[in-house]
Scaffold this active site. Sequence first.
Site, short mmCIF file in Angstrom:
data_model
loop_
_atom_site.label_atom_id
_atom_site.label_comp_id
_atom_site.label_asym_id
_atom_site.label_seq_id
_atom_site.Cartn_x
_atom_site.Cartn_y
_atom_site.Cartn_z
N ASP A 135 29.30 -20.83 4.98
CA ASP A 135 30.70 -20.97 4.72
C ASP A 135 31.15 -22.38 4.72
OD1 ASP A 135 30.34 -21.96 7.20
OD2 ASP A 135 32.08 -20.77 8.28
N LEU A 159 34.70 -11.56 16.32
CA LEU A 159 34.69 -9.94 16.57
C LEU A 159 35.33 -9.14 15.71
CD1 LEU A 159 34.51 -9.78 20.55
CD2 LEU A 159 32.76 -10.06 19.04
N CYS A 215 37.17 -20.71 6.56
CA CYS A 215 37.98 -19.73 7.17
C CYS A 215 38.61 -19.80 8.41
CB CYS A 215 36.83 -18.43 7.14
SG CYS A 215 36.05 -17.94 5.73
N CYS A 261 47.01 -31.19 11.58
CA CYS A 261 48.08 -31.07 10.43
C CYS A 261 48.72 -29.67 10.40
CB CYS A 261 47.49 -31.24 9.04
SG CYS A 261 46.17 -30.34 8.60
#
Length: 384
Positions: free
Chosen positions: A134, A75, A192, A342
């Site tokens: 992506d 959102l 992302c 990680c």
Amino acid sequence: MSDSQPPLKPEQFDRYCRHLSLNEVGLEGQIRLLRSRVLLIGAGGLGCPLAQYLTAAGVGTIGIIDFDRVDASNLQRQVLYTTADVGKPKVEVARERIEAMNPDVAVHTHAAALTSENALELFADYDVIVDGTDNFPTRYLSNDACVLLGKPNVHGSVFRFDGQATVFDARYGPCYRCLYPEPPPPGSVPSCAEGGVLGVLPGLIAMIQATETVKIISGIGEPLYGRLIQYEALRMEFNEFRLRKDPKCPVCGDQPSVTELIDYEGFCGTGIGDGIPIPELSAAAVHSMQANGDDFLLLDVRDPEEFLRARIEGSKLIPLGELEGRLAEIRDWKKRPIVVHCHQGGRSAKACKLLGDAGFARVSHLTGGIEAWSLTVDANIPRY
């Protein structure tokens, strides 16, 4: 796209009058838009504003392919969706919004993943392909399918505070493989979700993509063939780079070796074992598993000094560089769940691939790593 010019309806003259006033667009250009078919790959940060602006412009048919559902984390930048849409299929929400914006636009939704099996058939029905994905496998897949079909590929990508956009069309300039012949090593480029993205950034890059799409359809201006626009938000700086067609490109070069679609997960090295994608779990999901007493191994693949600085309770440390030589220590988990983490996600993706190749069957990684854990689960864990 047809060159015929049937008269517009009176309400269409009103809706598109600002286009009609532009000599470069005019009636002919608007008719071309209304008769065009554009496919959006992805209904995320780029796909949402793309859908809105192309709908407003009067693109007659918009196809959207996306198999995801709306998540609360979307959102902040995916502006088609509201809080009430969380959990709903993205393509269905997008269809509802687009149809409410402009009754002239037909929406075709494809609630599926784009694959080598469906890409050519899917792309064949559209004039322009707009890539808002992506991940590297889908970028190479969409590029190769566009080259094989002779379609323009309007490319955009965003990460953290930076974005870029161009138009790949092998008929007039280079393709994506001319710019990136080989994908980066798996895990070397955070997603992302792992690295973050400024919420307003996708809107700006998507508007560049939408502009290029309208130009290509209406036949105006100079599309970004052989030119790449790079934008850096923190400095509010645009740079343009010239791109050259590679005569040795394996898909659009003088002697192409890629003449059909291939296994892009395998090409990019992003799968586990036999091409199975790496499952991801949010910090909240892993915390819930701990609270429920689920039987799983939380494996930390950071370096020892990072582990001393900040760690998740109950995790086992095996640094990524030592993992292959220490698999015997976790052999009892070969058929049981392992969650790898990680700092932000890059090393855990590599570790998941290594474990999958070694026969560990139930491996996933914690999206965003200990950074996400500190932000969403336990603020007492120091960030670094």
